[in-house]
Design a protein around this motif. Structure first.
Motif, PDB file in Angstrom:
ATOM      1  N   ALA A 144      20.476  -1.750 -77.220  1.00 40.13           N
ATOM      2  CA  ALA A 144      21.476  -2.227 -76.269  1.00 40.13           C
ATOM      3  C   ALA A 144      21.023  -3.584 -75.717  1.00 40.13           C
ATOM      4  O   ALA A 144      19.825  -3.903 -75.741  1.00 40.13           O
ATOM      5  CB  ALA A 144      21.621  -1.221 -75.123  1.00 40.13           C
ATOM      6  N   GLN A 145      21.963  -4.375 -75.227  1.00 41.02           N
ATOM      7  CA  GLN A 145      21.627  -5.703 -74.692  1.00 41.02           C
ATOM      8  C   GLN A 145      20.583  -5.619 -73.582  1.00 41.02           C
ATOM      9  O   GLN A 145      19.729  -6.491 -73.472  1.00 41.02           O
ATOM     10  CB  GLN A 145      22.887  -6.411 -74.168  1.00 41.02           C
ATOM     11  N   ASP A 146      20.633  -4.572 -72.767  1.00 39.52           N
ATOM     12  CA  ASP A 146      19.709  -4.441 -71.638  1.00 39.52           C
ATOM     13  C   ASP A 146      18.620  -3.386 -71.889  1.00 39.52           C
ATOM     14  O   ASP A 146      18.043  -2.838 -70.956  1.00 39.52           O
ATOM     15  CB  ASP A 146      20.470  -4.112 -70.359  1.00 39.52           C
ATOM     16  N   ALA A 147      18.327  -3.130 -73.150  1.00 39.15           N
ATOM     17  CA  ALA A 147      17.339  -2.108 -73.516  1.00 39.15           C
ATOM     18  C   ALA A 147      15.947  -2.461 -73.003  1.00 39.15           C
ATOM     19  O   ALA A 147      15.648  -3.628 -72.711  1.00 39.15           O
ATOM     20  CB  ALA A 147      17.302  -1.933 -75.028  1.00 39.15           C
ATOM     21  N   VAL A 148      15.122  -1.439 -72.914  1.00 42.29           N
ATOM     22  CA  VAL A 148      13.731  -1.593 -72.496  1.00 42.29           C
ATOM     23  C   VAL A 148      12.850  -0.988 -73.583  1.00 42.29           C
ATOM     24  O   VAL A 148      13.127   0.115 -74.068  1.00 42.29           O
ATOM     25  CB  VAL A 148      13.461  -0.880 -71.155  1.00 42.29           C
ATOM     26  N   MET A 149      11.798  -1.708 -73.955  1.00 39.11           N
ATOM     27  CA  MET A 149      10.835  -1.229 -74.937  1.00 39.11           C
ATOM     28  C   MET A 149       9.460  -1.172 -74.271  1.00 39.11           C
ATOM     29  O   MET A 149       8.984  -2.179 -73.748  1.00 39.11           O
ATOM     30  CB  MET A 149      10.795  -2.156 -76.166  1.00 39.11           C
ATOM     31  N   ILE A 150       8.853   0.014 -74.305  1.00 40.91           N
ATOM     32  CA  ILE A 150       7.543   0.208 -73.685  1.00 40.91           C
ATOM     33  C   ILE A 150       6.575   0.652 -74.781  1.00 40.91           C
ATOM     34  O   ILE A 150       6.788   1.701 -75.403  1.00 40.91           O
ATOM     35  CB  ILE A 150       7.621   1.254 -72.556  1.00 40.91           C
ATOM     36  N   GLN A 151       5.543  -0.168 -75.010  1.00 37.66           N
ATOM     37  CA  GLN A 151       4.557   0.131 -76.055  1.00 37.66           C
ATOM     38  C   GLN A 151       3.164  -0.218 -75.551  1.00 37.66           C
ATOM     39  O   GLN A 151       3.012  -1.134 -74.731  1.00 37.66           O
ATOM     40  CB  GLN A 151       4.856  -0.671 -77.318  1.00 37.66           C
ATOM     41  N   PRO A 152       2.144   0.484 -76.056  1.00 36.25           N
ATOM     42  CA  PRO A 152       0.786   0.246 -75.556  1.00 36.25           C
ATOM     43  C   PRO A 152       0.231  -1.147 -75.851  1.00 36.25           C
ATOM     44  O   PRO A 152      -0.654  -1.612 -75.155  1.00 36.25           O
ATOM     45  CB  PRO A 152      -0.061   1.327 -76.236  1.00 36.25           C
ATOM     46  N   ASN A 153       0.777  -1.829 -76.843  1.00 36.55           N
ATOM     47  CA  ASN A 153       0.281  -3.163 -77.161  1.00 36.55           C
ATOM     48  C   ASN A 153       0.961  -4.266 -76.353  1.00 36.55           C
ATOM     49  O   ASN A 153       0.571  -5.424 -76.434  1.00 36.55           O
ATOM     50  CB  ASN A 153       0.441  -3.456 -78.657  1.00 36.55           C
ATOM     51  N   GLU A 154       1.960  -3.905 -75.578  1.00 35.69           N
ATOM     52  CA  GLU A 154       2.665  -4.875 -74.741  1.00 35.69           C
ATOM     53  C   GLU A 154       2.130  -4.777 -73.309  1.00 35.69           C
ATOM     54  O   GLU A 154       2.037  -3.680 -72.766  1.00 35.69           O
ATOM     55  CB  GLU A 154       4.172  -4.611 -74.745  1.00 35.69           C
ATOM     56  N   PRO A 155       1.803  -5.903 -72.680  1.00 35.86           N
ATOM     57  CA  PRO A 155       1.248  -5.848 -71.321  1.00 35.86           C
ATOM     58  C   PRO A 155       2.249  -5.370 -70.266  1.00 35.86           C
ATOM     59  O   PRO A 155       1.855  -4.893 -69.207  1.00 35.86           O
ATOM     60  CB  PRO A 155       0.818  -7.294 -71.052  1.00 35.86           C
ATOM     61  N   ALA A 156       3.534  -5.497 -70.568  1.00 36.90           N
ATOM     62  CA  ALA A 156       4.593  -5.074 -69.642  1.00 36.90           C
ATOM     63  C   ALA A 156       5.784  -4.628 -70.489  1.00 36.90           C
ATOM     64  O   ALA A 156       5.859  -4.958 -71.680  1.00 36.90           O
ATOM     65  CB  ALA A 156       4.997  -6.232 -68.734  1.00 36.90           C
ATOM     66  N   PRO A 157       6.705  -3.880 -69.906  1.00 38.95           N
ATOM     67  CA  PRO A 157       7.901  -3.511 -70.674  1.00 38.95           C
ATOM     68  C   PRO A 157       8.624  -4.758 -71.185  1.00 38.95           C
ATOM     69  O   PRO A 157       8.701  -5.773 -70.495  1.00 38.95           O
ATOM     70  CB  PRO A 157       8.761  -2.762 -69.658  1.00 38.95           C
ATOM     71  N   VAL A 158       9.116  -4.673 -72.417  1.00 36.09           N
ATOM     72  CA  VAL A 158       9.908  -5.749 -73.003  1.00 36.09           C
ATOM     73  C   VAL A 158      11.357  -5.429 -72.655  1.00 36.09           C
ATOM     74  O   VAL A 158      11.851  -4.336 -72.941  1.00 36.09           O
ATOM     75  CB  VAL A 158       9.706  -5.816 -74.531  1.00 36.09           C
ATOM     76  N   ARG A 159      12.032  -6.371 -72.009  1.00 36.41           N
ATOM     77  CA  ARG A 159      13.379  -6.113 -71.497  1.00 36.41           C
ATOM     78  C   ARG A 159      14.414  -7.003 -72.182  1.00 36.41           C
ATOM     79  O   ARG A 159      14.245  -8.218 -72.257  1.00 36.41           O
ATOM     80  CB  ARG A 159      13.426  -6.341 -69.996  1.00 36.41           C
ATOM     81  N   GLY A 160      15.453  -6.365 -72.670  1.00 36.48           N
ATOM     82  CA  GLY A 160      16.563  -7.083 -73.279  1.00 36.48           C
ATOM     83  C   GLY A 160      16.400  -7.235 -74.777  1.00 36.48           C
ATOM     84  O   GLY A 160      15.300  -7.359 -75.292  1.00 36.48           O
ATOM     85  N   ARG A 161      17.549  -7.193 -75.468  1.00 39.59           N
ATOM     86  CA  ARG A 161      17.543  -7.281 -76.929  1.00 39.59           C
ATOM     87  C   ARG A 161      16.886  -8.565 -77.431  1.00 39.59           C
ATOM     88  O   ARG A 161      16.160  -8.548 -78.423  1.00 39.59           O
ATOM     89  CB  ARG A 161      18.962  -7.173 -77.466  1.00 39.59           C
ATOM     90  N   ALA A 162      17.117  -9.683 -76.766  1.00 41.74           N
ATOM     91  CA  ALA A 162      16.558 -10.958 -77.231  1.00 41.74           C
ATOM     92  C   ALA A 162      15.025 -10.920 -77.241  1.00 41.74           C
ATOM     93  O   ALA A 162      14.393 -11.366 -78.208  1.00 41.74           O
ATOM     94  CB  ALA A 162      17.058 -12.107 -76.366  1.00 41.74           C
TER      95      ALA A 162
END
Length: 167
Positions: A55-73
């Motif tokens: 989704a355009q406003d999706a959130v991706m949370i992964q252990p290799n990312e320092p913070a949640p990745v927000r938004g499709r872009a």
């Protein structure tokens, strides 16, 4: 009269149960369709095809990312960076489960770091190391069939070794 009321009550409860079971089955079938799209897109290793699942406003949370990745872009940028470092990456989906509005994937990603990985802290050069990364991927699906939230869990220590960040 009491018996007739009781029969109607039982019939009503049976009907409600059948209808809710039908909704659950329909929901599961819809999630299965979304799961099939996710598997297909991930197996292309195409960051655009994968990002288009979100989704355009999706959130991706992964252990290799320092913070949640927000938004499709920004999710697209994350996948582009990953597939630049691991241009040949294969996913084996071992299990796919459904719970409510969530699809749970147990998978193993296989690849070799043959390209640079751009990170917020700078670029990591290719190491030529291979990895079999066991992952649990939880995809919360929005009513329109898009990934609203992605929570993935994997051994970040093993990934850090392949990236040359740890020995």
């Amino acid at each position: 009269m009491k018996n007739r009321s009781f029969v109607f009550l039982l019939a009503g409860l049976f009907l409600i149960g059948a209808l809710t079971q039908g909704c659950a089955e329909k929901s599961k079938l819809e999630l299965k369709t979304v799961a099939d799209k996710i598997v297909k897109a991930f197996n292309t290793a195409d960051p655009v095809a994968i990002a288009d699942l979100y989704a355009q406003d999706a959130v991706m949370i992964q252990p290799n990312e320092p913070a949640p990745v927000r938004g499709r872009a920004d999710i697209l940028k994350s996948y582009q960076a990953f597939f630049k470092a691991f241009p040949v990456w294969k996913f084996d989906f071992d299990s796919i489960l459904f719970s409510g509005d969530t699809i749970i994937f147990e998978l193993v990603g296989h690849g070799t770091m043959t390209g640079p990985l751009v990170t917020p802290e700078g670029e990591l050069p290719p190491t030529g190391r291979s990895i079999d990364l066991k992952t649990a991927f939880f995809a919360k699906i929005s009513p329109d069939g898009m990934i609203a939230e992605d929570r993935s869990y994997f051994d970040n220590t093993e990934l850090s070794k392949v990236l040359g960040l740890m020995k």
